[in-house]
Enzyme design. Structure first.
Site: not given
Ligand code: ADP
Ligand code: MG
Length: 386
Positions: A184, A362
């Site tokens: 997001k 976070g």
């Molecule tokens: P982090 O924990 O590294 O900060 P986030 O929690 O923001 O990362 O996001 C991780 C998730 O985003 C993963 O579970 C991944 O599947 C999802 N994701 C990445 N690209 C896409 C996409 N194009 N569409 C849907 N989900 C996505």
């Protein structure tokens, strides 16, 4: 290190003292078993230092999961206690002098930041050490309370995180390249905005790239898209040309099933920066992966947060893997933050080739956005801060 945050050496001698250590033992568990003990292993350095310096008794305090302010056997610390004991014994430390107290979140006053709870925590204690970087962005009782009541310092994990992330904010060697992905855009707009002023290039992939692409007039099909943030993304794109967006994408046909461990279905295709009607963009394309890898290869500092696609599904892991390989291979100083990004780094076997993998998703984002955290400020404002 954030100026003025006291470290272990700044404490009065722990010889014969009782020490309360706020640790981050919020480890992933499945059916009562710990699936990744990294946070427990990392805590041993600080505990061993205190034992070596003669601490009479150490009490660690942590939260685990999300119990609703009352005791819940599903979030009992017993598995953590057992694992820590094994690790201390393996390290040749006197495990008998270390206690793991109950889950802090069994008491509603923890998350409420209630000072009366902190007063109970420090009863009988002489010194306080905060080593829970993953909780440092929360003004919870165990984070902000004890430094008002006892001589307090940052433990090794906390000090290292603050030092590394502080280096990114203050004089990172350039080119400084940041790669942001994940699901997001709303979660990360603040940090993107804060970093944009400091970086030479900001590469955007993952689910969040579609709101940026839409702001440029591209079609996004059924991809993740947050219309409420369209204007903000447009504004960031207009401000200076440092944002680099995908020029090709890997997409899944209408109605195709996707995700970790699902019964995969549908057709996977490479397209340009426009997603056809009804299709879903789930990874950056190979051209983009190559372009991002080139930019990362030239960097002297790299920060990566957020997978480039839905990497849990092997059909959409290539972009994340390519970026991970590029980050591992670059000569520059490399930092990875974010729980899912760290999981990807582990899954691809790249952990040892990254200079710093942050233990707090976070917390690391909030630090980079605001330049400080409540847990660090509390230590600085304590008696030993300066
Ligand atoms: P982090 O924990 O590294 O900060 P986030 O929690 O923001 O990362 O996001 C991780 C998730 O985003 C993963 O579970 C991944 O599947 C999802 N994701 C990445 N690209 C896409 C996409 N194009 N569409 C849907 N989900 C996505
Ligand atoms: Mg995440």
């Amino acid at each position: 290190m954030e100026k003025g945050v006291p470290v272990l050496e700044d404490l009065p001698s722990p010889q014969g003292k009782n020490v309360l250590v706020r640790t981050d033992y919020n480890v992933p568990m499945v059916g009562g078993r710990i699936t990744d003990d990294l946070r427990i292993r990392l805590s041993v350095e600080t505990l061993a230092w205190l034992l070596d310096h003669g601490a009479a008794k150490i009490t660690t305090a942590s939260h685990l999961g999300r119990p609703k302010g009352q005791p819940d056997p599903a979030f009992d610390m017993a598995p953590v206690r057992d694992r820590l004991n094994e690790l201390l014994v393996a390290a040749g430390a006197d495990a008998g002098r270390v206690d793991v107290m109950d889950n802090l979140r069994f008491d509603p006053r923890e998350e409420a930041g209630d000072l009366s709870f902190a007063e109970e925590l420090v009863a009988g204690q002489d010194l306080f050490v905060n080593d829970a970087f993953g909780a440092a962005h929360r003004a919870h009782a165990s984070v902000v309370g004890p430094p008002r009541l006892l001589p307090s310092a940052a433990g090794r994990v906390m000090a290292r995180e603050a030092e590394v992330l502080g280096r990114l904010l203050h004089g990172a060697p350039r080119p400084f390249v940041t790669v942001v992905g994940g699901s997001k855009v709303s979660d990360k707009l603040g940090v993107i905005e804060a970093l944009l002023e400091r970086v030479d290039a900001l590469l955007i992939g993952g689910g969040m790239c579609f709101t940026f692409l839409a702001a440029q007039g591209h079609s996004v099909g059924e991809s993740l898209f947050e219309p409420d943030h369209l204007e903000a993304c447009g504004r960031l794109l207009a401000g200076g040309g440092r944002v680099v967006l995908p020029t090709d994408l890997t997409v899944l046909s209408p109605g195709g099933r996707h995700g970790a461990g699902c019964l995969a279905s549908g057709v996977v295709r490479q397209v340009g920066a426009d997603v056809p009607d009804g299709w879903v963009g789930l990874d950056i394309g190979p051209g983009t992966a190559a372009e991002f890898s080139d930019i990362i290869g030239e960097a002297r500092t790299v920060l990566w947060n957020g997978p480039m696609g839905e990497f849990e599904d092997p059909r959409f892991a290539a972009g994340t893997r390519a970026v991970g390989d590029a980050v591992a291979a670059t000569k520059g100083f490399t930092v990875v933050g974010g729980g899912d990004s760290a999981a990807a780094i582990h899954a691809f076997g790249l952990y040892d080739r990254i200079d710093h993998v942050s233990t707090g998703g976070g917390a690391s984002l909030e630090y980079l956005e605001h330049g400080d955290l409540p847990g660090l400020a509390a230590l600085r404002d304590g008696a030993l801060g300066g």
